[in-house]
Design a protein around this motif. Structure first.
Motif, PDB file in Angstrom:
ATOM      1  N   VAL A   1      -1.546  -1.527  -3.979  1.00 57.21           N
ATOM      2  CA  VAL A   1      -2.676  -0.458  -3.879  1.00 57.21           C
ATOM      3  C   VAL A   1      -2.173   0.671  -3.717  1.00 57.21           C
ATOM      4  O   VAL A   1      -1.359   1.111  -2.896  1.00 57.21           O
ATOM      5  CB  VAL A   1      -3.496  -1.150  -2.532  1.00 57.21           C
ATOM      6  CG1 VAL A   1      -4.577  -0.107  -2.370  1.00 57.21           C
ATOM      7  CG2 VAL A   1      -3.859  -2.661  -2.535  1.00 57.21           C
ATOM      8  N   GLY A   2      -2.520   1.503  -4.834  1.00 59.28           N
ATOM      9  CA  GLY A   2      -1.788   2.954  -4.899  1.00 59.28           C
ATOM     10  C   GLY A   2      -1.633   3.427  -6.184  1.00 59.28           C
ATOM     11  O   GLY A   2      -1.643   2.443  -7.168  1.00 59.28           O
TER      12      GLY A   2
ATOM     13  N   THR B   1       2.283   4.217   6.545  1.00 63.56           N
ATOM     14  CA  THR B   1       1.950   2.865   5.852  1.00 63.56           C
ATOM     15  C   THR B   1       2.404   1.748   6.683  1.00 63.56           C
ATOM     16  O   THR B   1       1.783   0.779   6.823  1.00 63.56           O
ATOM     17  CB  THR B   1       2.619   2.922   4.531  1.00 63.56           C
ATOM     18  OG1 THR B   1       1.934   3.861   3.657  1.00 63.56           O
ATOM     19  CG2 THR B   1       2.240   1.459   3.993  1.00 63.56           C
TER      20      THR B   1
ATOM     21  N   PRO C   1      -9.390   5.100   1.974  1.00 66.68           N
ATOM     22  CA  PRO C   1      -9.078   4.605   3.102  1.00 66.68           C
ATOM     23  C   PRO C   1      -9.784   3.170   3.258  1.00 66.68           C
ATOM     24  O   PRO C   1      -9.297   2.076   4.032  1.00 66.68           O
ATOM     25  CB  PRO C   1      -9.182   5.315   4.399  1.00 66.68           C
ATOM     26  CG  PRO C   1      -8.898   6.719   3.824  1.00 66.68           C
ATOM     27  CD  PRO C   1      -9.705   6.710   2.431  1.00 66.68           C
TER      28      PRO C   1
ATOM     29  N   VAL D   1      -8.302   0.551   1.663  1.00 70.29           N
ATOM     30  CA  VAL D   1      -6.732   0.017   1.966  1.00 70.29           C
ATOM     31  C   VAL D   1      -7.261  -1.147   3.277  1.00 70.29           C
ATOM     32  O   VAL D   1      -6.553  -1.949   3.406  1.00 70.29           O
ATOM     33  CB  VAL D   1      -6.220   1.056   2.422  1.00 70.29           C
ATOM     34  CG1 VAL D   1      -4.829   0.757   3.297  1.00 70.29           C
ATOM     35  CG2 VAL D   1      -5.762   2.161   1.465  1.00 70.29           C
TER      36      VAL D   1
ATOM     37  N   VAL E   1       0.705  -1.070  -0.044  1.00 67.85           N
ATOM     38  CA  VAL E   1       0.010  -0.072   0.055  1.00 67.85           C
ATOM     39  C   VAL E   1       1.004   1.085   0.149  1.00 67.85           C
ATOM     40  O   VAL E   1       1.773   1.646   0.869  1.00 67.85           O
ATOM     41  CB  VAL E   1      -1.065  -0.084   1.174  1.00 67.85           C
ATOM     42  CG1 VAL E   1      -1.711   1.319   1.349  1.00 67.85           C
ATOM     43  CG2 VAL E   1      -1.820  -1.173   1.264  1.00 67.85           C
TER      44      VAL E   1
ATOM     45  N   GLU F   1       0.183   1.191   9.700  1.00 68.01           N
ATOM     46  CA  GLU F   1      -0.889   0.789   9.566  1.00 68.01           C
ATOM     47  C   GLU F   1      -1.019  -0.686   9.222  1.00 68.01           C
ATOM     48  O   GLU F   1      -1.948  -1.401   9.514  1.00 68.01           O
ATOM     49  CB  GLU F   1      -1.748   1.580   8.293  1.00 68.01           C
ATOM     50  CG  GLU F   1      -2.029   3.028   8.877  1.00 68.01           C
ATOM     51  CD  GLU F   1      -2.353   3.916   7.585  1.00 68.01           C
ATOM     52  OE1 GLU F   1      -2.474   3.653   6.394  1.00 68.01           O
ATOM     53  OE2 GLU F   1      -2.620   5.246   8.031  1.00 68.01           O
TER      54      GLU F   1
END
Length: 369
Positions: A227-228, A290, A264, A267, A199, A293
């Protein structure tokens, strides 16, 4: 009390903007409001603005359309910490003047704030390396204009102190405030769908190419979700680096899904369905949100040992590997995928390490002086 968190005028004050500095400012503002402080996110009027606490009163810098003048201004700020032009420029505002102004990575804006709000306490919140070309004497002078200086990691604090060349071992004005996990990220363990999830932004310094190289090495085929995008918000054009990343899976028969920028909630969904989350940065990451998280998720975490990232985990909640080393990344991930008990233990330790700190704690530390 009125508090301003001031961001660069180019920052888009949108809820789907996952930029780390904006996330930190929003969390601190929310914690302040819980305590009765009127706290605002102050920025420009670029793009869509849908953040309730936004105060879009900053004008974009004007350089009469001359690219050379723009480059000169940027270079002067970078080298001296000051502005050729008036710096921050304000639209008329009906809001009351702030009692506290927190400049997020904007050391050059101090003159404009001091002129406009001479009685305000001004805090510099340092998220990355700043004023890198200043000699020590100029750096001490620039930072000496702030009432307080907060750094997101010991790595950033130590780097500033070394460059300032203080006669004592540390300056009392410098403080380290480690971040916390965003309050709206609520994870629920799901049946894993992906072996590996990344991410973050798709830029070279984040090391996504190291992840694709590791995935291409001999061994079991990883199911990977990246992801991104290059930017934090959807809709931006991708560049050659991103195009190169996208082309590799088909060329080498890799199982990699690229999602583009996501909100979010998405994510959370991807990290909840991952066996392993990776943070393969190849630059000196100051203190990646990141990483925190990912540690809070059900996934085990493998990350590069760079910058301030080792400060985020000191109790086994992250497997650290050397940066720019696909073989080490491959070995660490394969080891976790082959040993479910170890994978769950690392993931559990990561969650324990992040559970002990909230943004209310961070804000309490910020206002403790």
């Amino acid at each position: 009390m009125i508090e301003w968190h001031v961001l660069d005028p180019s920052q888009e004050l949108a809820s789907n903007n996952g930029a780390a500095i904006l996330c930190v400012a929003r969390e601190l503002a929310a914690a302040a409001r819980e305590q009765g402080t009127e706290s605002f996110i102050v920025g420009g009027r670029r793009g869509s603005i849908d953040i309730a606490e936004a105060l879009p009163v900053l004008k974009q810098p004007v350089h009469d359309g001359h690219e050379f003048r723009w480059l000169l201004e940027r270079s002067y700020r970078f080298l001296t910490g000051h502005c050729l032009t008036p710096g921050l420029r304000f639209f008329p505002s009906t809001s009351l003047p702030p009692d506290v102004v927190i400049l997020h990575n904007l050391p050059w804006a101090i003159s404009a704030i001091r002129r406009r709000f001479p009685d305000a306490k001004v805090i510099l919140y340092v998220h990355n390396k700043i004023l890198n070309k200043l000699p020590s004497s100029s750096l001490r002078a620039a930072l000496g204009r702030f009432d307080d200086i907060v750094c997101v990691s010991e790595y950033i604090r130590n780097e500033l102190e070394v460059r300032c060349r203080f006669r004592t071992t540390a300056s009392p004005k410098f403080r380290t405030l480690h971040s916390a996990v965003r309050s709206n990220l609520l994870f629920t363990e799901r049946d894993p769908e992906f072996d590996v999830v990344y991410v973050g932004r798709l830029v070279p310094e984040k090391g996504v190419h190291i992840l694709t190289e590791a995935a291409a090495l001999p061994g079991r085929t990883w199911r990977v979700a990246v992801v991104g995008g290059k930017y934090f918000v959807p809709g931006a054009e991708e560049d050659p680096y991103v195009q190169q990343l996208h082309s590799r899976p088909a060329a080498e028969n890799l199982d990699i899904e690229f999602t583009g920028p996501v909100p979010p909630a998405a994510v959370v969904e991807f990290l909840s369905r991952a066996r392993v989350a990776v943070v393969p940065s190849v630059w000196e990451e100051p203190a990646g949100l990141t990483l925190l998280e990912a540690m809070a998720s059900p996934a085990a975490v493998v990350a590069s040992r760079v910058g301030g990232m080792p400060e985020m985990s000191k109790a086994g909640g992250v497997i650290f590997v050397p940066p720019s080393d696909p073989q080490s990344l491959r070995g660490a991930v394969d080891d976790l995928l082959a040993d479910e008990m170890k994978r769950k233990l690392v993931a559990s330790k990561g969650r324990d390490e992040t559970a002990g700190r909230s943004w209310e704690d961070v804000y309490a530390d910020l206002t403790a002086t």
